[in-house]
Design an enzyme around this catalytic site. Sequence first.
Site, PDB file in Angstrom:
ATOM      1  N   ASN A 124       0.835  -1.201   0.000  1.00  0.00           N
ATOM      2  CA  ASN A 124       0.000   0.000   0.000  1.00  0.00           C
ATOM      3  C   ASN A 124       0.869   1.250   0.000  1.00  0.00           C
ATOM      4  O   ASN A 124       1.961   1.266   0.557  1.00  0.00           O
ATOM      5  CB  ASN A 124      -0.958  -0.006   1.198  1.00  0.00           C
ATOM      6  CG  ASN A 124      -0.414   0.765   2.383  1.00  0.00           C
ATOM      7  OD1 ASN A 124      -0.518   1.996   2.451  1.00  0.00           O
ATOM      8  ND2 ASN A 124       0.194   0.049   3.330  1.00  0.00           N
ATOM      9  N   PHE A 128      -1.573   8.423   4.186  1.00  0.00           N
ATOM     10  CA  PHE A 128      -2.307   9.095   5.281  1.00  0.00           C
ATOM     11  C   PHE A 128      -3.555   9.815   4.759  1.00  0.00           C
ATOM     12  O   PHE A 128      -3.820  10.969   5.111  1.00  0.00           O
ATOM     13  CB  PHE A 128      -1.420  10.095   6.013  1.00  0.00           C
ATOM     14  CG  PHE A 128      -0.294   9.513   6.804  1.00  0.00           C
ATOM     15  CD1 PHE A 128      -0.269   8.176   7.151  1.00  0.00           C
ATOM     16  CD2 PHE A 128       0.762  10.323   7.215  1.00  0.00           C
ATOM     17  CE1 PHE A 128       0.777   7.640   7.898  1.00  0.00           C
ATOM     18  CE2 PHE A 128       1.819   9.802   7.965  1.00  0.00           C
ATOM     19  CZ  PHE A 128       1.825   8.465   8.309  1.00  0.00           C
ATOM     20  N   SER A 195       6.016   5.507   8.387  1.00  0.00           N
ATOM     21  CA  SER A 195       5.347   5.151   7.143  1.00  0.00           C
ATOM     22  C   SER A 195       6.263   5.482   5.974  1.00  0.00           C
ATOM     23  O   SER A 195       6.873   6.551   5.935  1.00  0.00           O
ATOM     24  CB  SER A 195       4.038   5.927   6.992  1.00  0.00           C
ATOM     25  OG  SER A 195       3.509   5.758   5.685  1.00  0.00           O
ATOM     26  N   ASN A 197       5.204   6.129   3.039  1.00  0.00           N
ATOM     27  CA  ASN A 197       4.355   6.705   2.004  1.00  0.00           C
ATOM     28  C   ASN A 197       4.173   8.214   2.093  1.00  0.00           C
ATOM     29  O   ASN A 197       3.411   8.785   1.324  1.00  0.00           O
ATOM     30  CB  ASN A 197       2.982   6.021   2.036  1.00  0.00           C
ATOM     31  CG  ASN A 197       3.094   4.532   1.809  1.00  0.00           C
ATOM     32  OD1 ASN A 197       3.892   4.088   0.990  1.00  0.00           O
ATOM     33  ND2 ASN A 197       2.322   3.745   2.551  1.00  0.00           N
ATOM     34  N   THR A 198       4.853   8.867   3.039  1.00  0.00           N
ATOM     35  CA  THR A 198       4.893  10.330   3.108  1.00  0.00           C
ATOM     36  C   THR A 198       6.344  10.746   2.925  1.00  0.00           C
ATOM     37  O   THR A 198       7.205  10.334   3.710  1.00  0.00           O
ATOM     38  CB  THR A 198       4.365  10.841   4.454  1.00  0.00           C
ATOM     39  OG1 THR A 198       2.976  10.513   4.572  1.00  0.00           O
ATOM     40  CG2 THR A 198       4.525  12.352   4.560  1.00  0.00           C
ATOM     41  N   LYS A 235       6.067   4.286  16.698  1.00  0.00           N
ATOM     42  CA  LYS A 235       6.008   3.183  15.738  1.00  0.00           C
ATOM     43  C   LYS A 235       7.238   3.218  14.836  1.00  0.00           C
ATOM     44  O   LYS A 235       7.522   4.231  14.187  1.00  0.00           O
ATOM     45  CB  LYS A 235       4.735   3.263  14.892  1.00  0.00           C
ATOM     46  CG  LYS A 235       4.497   2.027  14.033  1.00  0.00           C
ATOM     47  CD  LYS A 235       3.089   2.004  13.502  1.00  0.00           C
ATOM     48  CE  LYS A 235       2.774   0.693  12.793  1.00  0.00           C
ATOM     49  NZ  LYS A 235       1.370   0.611  12.362  1.00  0.00           N
ATOM     50  N   ASN A 264       6.215  -1.122  11.416  1.00  0.00           N
ATOM     51  CA  ASN A 264       5.399  -0.637  10.316  1.00  0.00           C
ATOM     52  C   ASN A 264       5.629  -1.536   9.095  1.00  0.00           C
ATOM     53  O   ASN A 264       6.262  -2.588   9.199  1.00  0.00           O
ATOM     54  CB  ASN A 264       5.772   0.826  10.008  1.00  0.00           C
ATOM     55  CG  ASN A 264       4.581   1.631   9.504  1.00  0.00           C
ATOM     56  OD1 ASN A 264       3.795   1.154   8.695  1.00  0.00           O
ATOM     57  ND2 ASN A 264       4.459   2.853   9.980  1.00  0.00           N
TER      58      ASN A 264
END
Length: 355
Positions: A124, A128, A195, A197-198, A235, A264
């Site tokens: 994925n 966010f 994460s 993804n940022t 995390k 994560n």
Amino acid sequence: MTALVRDGYAGLLRPVLFRAHRGDPEAIHEDMIAALALLGSLPGARGLVGALTRSVGQPVTVAGVRFPGRVGLAAGMDKDGRAALAWQYLGFAFAELGTVTAHAQPGNDRPRVFRAAASAGLVNRMGFNNAGAQALANRLAVAGILRGNGAAGIPLGISLGKTKTTPLEEAVPDYLASFDQVAPHADYIAVNVSSPNTPGLRTLQDGDALGDLLGALSRRAQRQSPGSPVPIFVKLAPDLTWPQLDEVLGAAADGGAAGIIATNTTLARDGLAAPDRHLAHEEGGLSGAPLTARAREVVGYVTEHTTLPVIGSGGVMAPADAQALLDAGASLIQLYTGFIYAGPALIAAINEEVR
């Protein structure tokens, strides 16, 4: 009862779900959250589902929070808290809402979720996507959910992330803005600095940056609730080296963190089966069975190098995976991809294994 729920999900419900919306995992997820939100508002349906899926967990107190069992829901499943009242009826002993950001944002472009079915995994790059911290706080307030009041039936954590458009040098006030909105409704706060993804987010795991962020959040928590601040968990990414983990753990302890969440999703693509190798080039984090071994390694390392309690997350696809994380020193377990593939019966099976 566990076998009935397991076989019904694997043989009937999961095949239907995985084919819905032409197999689009995100659209299926949105339907599931909508259905669970409805479930949370229907007492009769809650009782029926609860009778099928509830199991007795092993109570434990972690960071001052009393959890009725060891198995919880990981962040990412219920970003906006729409199903906050429903998770207890699927057997979860706690749920982590979010990740939310200070400002609403759409996330990355679709498609952004890819099912690696042959590998029991997911890739994925959601980014966010959420309605913002204020919207989550409002929803929980309407539901009567406040820290420690048990209105959701189980403890609720809330995961905080950085707004994508906020420069990294302004990350601290961005996280504080989210914290101020949601902390009154959270039994614990999770700080997501891992994460993939940022852009640039994982640099906040660097010792100085993480220490500054956690210090600011800890001071704010103390001001909000003198003497009993909301516990803050950090995390971590599974892709950190051991020296990097040492730096993070030192910053977490010095910054006043109450615990660690490990881990994560991963940028590695090890463990993808041949039918899924075309996903190796998709950007985003990989979760599920390909992460099982690495998550266990990280949990074991973290618990050997810090006295902070650890929530084990990543690759819990079977009861043995959960037990292995507990054996490695985790105090609690979180599910995400394993729940998607195995359904609520996995929670009951883990509870039986742990007992």
